[in-house]
Design a protein around this motif. Structure first.
Motif, short mmCIF file in Angstrom:
data_model
loop_
_atom_site.label_atom_id
_atom_site.label_comp_id
_atom_site.label_asym_id
_atom_site.label_seq_id
_atom_site.Cartn_x
_atom_site.Cartn_y
_atom_site.Cartn_z
N SER A 63 0.80 -1.18 0.14
CA SER A 63 0.04 -0.02 -0.17
C SER A 63 0.81 1.26 0.11
N VAL A 64 0.32 2.22 -0.68
CA VAL A 64 1.04 3.53 -0.91
C VAL A 64 0.65 4.64 0.19
N TYR A 65 1.47 5.13 0.95
CA TYR A 65 0.99 5.96 2.09
C TYR A 65 0.38 7.27 1.44
N ASN A 66 -0.95 7.54 1.93
CA ASN A 66 -1.63 8.72 1.44
C ASN A 66 -2.11 8.40 0.02
N GLY A 67 -2.06 7.33 -0.24
CA GLY A 67 -2.65 6.71 -1.56
C GLY A 67 -4.06 6.35 -1.57
N SER A 68 -4.68 6.73 -0.28
CA SER A 68 -6.33 6.11 -0.30
C SER A 68 -7.08 7.49 -0.24
N PHE A 69 -8.12 7.38 -0.61
CA PHE A 69 -9.25 8.42 -0.43
C PHE A 69 -10.58 7.84 -0.88
N ILE A 70 -11.63 8.57 -0.46
CA ILE A 70 -13.02 8.15 -0.38
C ILE A 70 -13.56 9.00 -1.54
N GLN A 71 -14.54 8.44 -2.29
CA GLN A 71 -15.38 9.44 -3.24
C GLN A 71 -16.77 9.08 -2.90
N VAL A 72 -17.68 9.81 -2.95
CA VAL A 72 -19.14 9.73 -2.76
C VAL A 72 -19.86 10.05 -4.11
N THR A 73 -20.77 9.21 -4.38
CA THR A 73 -21.37 9.47 -5.58
C THR A 73 -22.85 9.08 -5.40
#
Length: 733
Positions: free
Chosen positions: A723-733
């Motif tokens: 896993s890449v650090y700070n490589g995660s994010f959340i998207q809401v649709t």
């Protein structure tokens, strides 16, 4: 005033919702005030370099007070401006550190006072994420809200009667006493009393209340009592721009308010330690002046200054407080009239009011004396000398010690008087065993019966070294009655020896920063400070995490999960070094980590808590640059998406760098498209390689689910199965 937790959450594409809810709208009653309370929710907060400026919000009804609440970082600074239909006001700032947390929302303790307005705009600055902001628009205005006798005084500017202190009662400014009760009719905030010792001066910020200060005070009461849920206004008294004085907190003289509380974060940031968190409400009278004396052009008028002096002077005479004096309160010696900023992390009461406090002390002293106060008694002491500052002493040994101070006050020190000078330990549980009339509190009194002004007095006492420490520093001060005399602190340091077994950390080569999952060889040396020789296998080194749990740096080469590491020498004599050499394996998660080092043996070894703190970084790091996933789509709609991510690590990404997409709980995304590489892998890096500092792109398709609603997709960047650090994010649709 009355409480904090930070929520770290990276929300992408949140839908903006603006709601104006009428929480209370009823006709004005003749005997008490009603409130019109509108609420605006702004949930599309997009920070640009930590700054966000809202659109202009307009309401159908006017408001005279604005309260702010938000979800997100603890460190958010707001500025607000408002429009009365003719022109915009200046920007007013709120107190960034003065907030409470209620139902996961941060609420600013102090609202912003406005003129009658129907438009508002705010800006914020934050070092962390902000998910949403609630703007509370409150209207408490009511024509002729002051009682008739006081309204005439307001018109003609007569602040305070010459021979009598006139205070506008809660009933006169139309305080709704039902706001103090819960649904069962019980008091939300029961009244408590304490003998006050100081006056704390505040300002309210924002407008000065205009021609309806009673409405402004009702607004502050509503914000504190109803919105924040305290059940009452936090101040003991308030003063408007005409010098009228208003009763604040219910309960009369001596009531404990809620106007000065130093939080843990403030104590650490400004005063150096979370342990200096302090509640200054007990033992103080909180007085707030309507208006902003920090950011506006408002200057302290003679009417306001005189009203402050009259109020303080009369109350000082009642409670035997010398306005020009100073005394100890909770953690230090303060003047008896202080600004809120003296106790807390705040600009309150504003620099223009704060700079006039000395004038107010002088005026209040005159009122105090004319009201029956006694002449000022000055108790001052100046440190001269002490027998030793650093003592070399054996464990359990006693030693006589003396310290001298000069009398720089205007009274004679008498060691036989009911109230006399004494040496006290600043700690309630001193490390030394101390002689004195009251062990662990009063250490010594004067050896001379009388010490006149300008003469030197000596205090003599006996200390006994502890039997479980190698070095200890204890702080003392001179106390008169119950008051610590300012600038009389002194210390004694004892270096303790004579133990059979004792060790001191002398040298270590632990790296201050490492990468995740990395191994390093560590060398730590301890000096044998005891009388006995250490033999190999008899003394070992253990390594612990916080709470003496297994260290996050545990390496499989250790003999035991806690270490049990032998030193390399065959034996270690007194004042010689024991060398411990072993391996560390860095944790897989970046962060700051603490290791505690403890010498263990069948014999008890005296040792201070020795530790190291190491930062762990990731070689694989990323920063989201852009994405084009729409916030709203039709169901059963297949659409392309592109995500751009910057390589902020130190390794080059190759085609084994993948973008994975999950539903909540790590399930398969309901937007999975048949073209994906597998159930969780939406795309492979487009570029052959992306060097550090460059940006890589991922192109893929989303296929909308059949159901309608809000859906979450969690994106995760993976490089070569890591896993890449700070490589995660959340998207809401």
């Amino acid at each position: 005033m009355k409480g904090q937790k930070t929520t770290n959450f990276f929300a992408i594409g949140a839908v903006t919702v603006i709601v104006i809810a009428f929480l209370s709208c009823q006709a004005w009653a003749e005997t008490k005030s009603s409130v019109k309370h509108n609420q605006v929710l702004d949930s599309k907060i997009v920070l640009d370099n930590g700054i966000y400026k809202s659109p202009v919000f307009e309401t159908d009804t006017e408001f005279n007070l604005v309260g702010l609440a938000w979800r997100g970082s603890d460190e958010v600074e707001f500025s607000v401006r408002f429009n009365d239909g003719d022109k915009w006001s200046q920007w007013y700032s709120s107190e960034a550190d003065d907030f409470i947390i209620k139902e996961d929302w941060h609420y600013n303790v102090e609202p912003v006072i406005t003129e009658d307005s129907n438009k508002i705009q705010y800006s914020l600055q934050s070092n962390g994420p902000v998910e949403a902001v609630k703007i509370h628009l409150i209207n408490t205005t009511k024509k002729n809200s002051l009682p008739e006798w006081n309204f005439l005084k307001f018109l003609f500017g007569q602040a305070v009667a010459e021979s009598e202190l006139n205070i506008i009662s809660r009933s006169d400014w139309k305080a709704d006493e039902e706001w103090r009760l819960d649904g069962e009719g019980e008091k939300i905030w029961p009244v408590e009393h304490a003998w006050p010792a100081k006056f704390v001066i505040h300002h309210t910020a924002g407008s000065d209340g205009g021609d309806d200060p009673g409405a402004t005070i009702r607004g502050i009461y509503y914000w504190h009592g109803v919105v924040l849920g305290w059940g009452d206004i936090g101040y003991n008294y308030l003063i408007d721009q005409q010098g009228n004085i208003y009763e604040g907190r219910y309960g009369g003289d001596g009531t404990i308010g809620a106007h000065a509380y130093r939080s843990k974060s403030c104590a650490k940031q400004r005063f150096g330690s979370e342990e200096l968190e302090a509640d200054f409400n007990k033992g103080t009278i909180g007085i707030s002046v309507l208006g902003d004396y920090e950011n506006s052009s408002l200057a302290l008028s003679k009417k306001v200054k005189n009203a402050l002096a009259e109020l303080i002077g009369h109350k000082a005479a009642e409670f035997e407080i010398i306005p020009k004096g100073e005394s100890f309160l909770i953690d230090d010696t303060y003047p008896n009239i202080v600004g809120h900023r003296d106790l807390d992390c705040t600009d309150c009461p504003g620099i223009k009011l704060y700079n006039k406090l000395e004038d107010i002390r002088n005026l209040a002293q005159e009122v105090y004396l004319s009201s029956g106060g006694s002449p000022e008694e000055i108790v001052k002491a100046t440190y001269i000398d002490q027998s030793e500052k650093t003592i070399e002493i054996n464990a359990g040994e006693t030693r006589e010690f003396w310290v001298e101070f000069r009398n720089d006050g205007n009274i004679i020190w008498r060691n036989y008087a009911p109230t006399t000078l004494q040496v006290v330990a600043k700690s309630k549980a001193p490390g030394f065993y101390l002689s004195g009339a009251e062990p662990d509190v009063s250490v010594a009194t004067l050896t001379t019966p009388n010490v006149a002004p300008n003469e030197i007095g000596r205090f003599v006492f006996t200390i006994q070294a502890p039997e479980d420490k190698l070095e200890i520093t204890e702080e003392f001060a001179i106390q008169f009655g119950n008051t610590i005399i300012k600038n009389t602190n002194f210390t004694i340091t004892a270096q303790v020896s004579g133990y059979a077994f004792a060790g001191v950390l002398d040298n270590q080569d632990i790296l201050p920063a490492t990468f995740t999952n990395g191994q390093q060889t560590v060398t730590i040396q301890f000096m044998n400070r005891g009388r006995e020789i250490w033999h190999q296998d008899d003394v070992k080194l253990n390594i612990y995490d916080l709470g003496y749990e297994v260290s996050k740096y545990y390496d499989s080469t250790w003999p035991d999960e806690f270490g049990q590491i032998n030193f390399q020498e065959t034996e270690v004599g007194t004042n010689s070094m024991a060398t411990f050499k072993f391996k560390f394996f860095s944790p897989a998660v970046p962060g700051l980590y603490k290791n505690i080092y403890k010498l263990v043996s069948d014999n008890q070894i005296v040792q201070e808590e020795d530790y190291s703190v190491t930062r762990v970084d990731s070689m694989h790091q990323a920063e989201l640059v852009s994405y084009d996933v729409p916030p709203a789509v039709l169901n059963v709609w297949r659409f392309p998406a592109t995500v751009s991510i910057k390589n902020t690590g130190i390794t080059t990404w190759d085609r084994n760098t993948l973008l994975k997409v999950y539903d909540l709980g790590g399930q398969v995304s309901r937007f999975k498209d048949p073209a994906w590489l597998d159930n969780y892998t939406a795309a492979r890096l487009n570029e052959t390689s992306v060097k550090p500092g460059d940006t890589g792109t991922f192109e893929f398709y989303f296929r909308s689910p059949h159901e309608t609603g809000l859906f979450y997709n969690r994106f995760e960047l993976v490089s070569n199965n890591s896993s890449v650090y700070n490589g995660s994010f959340i998207q809401v649709t």
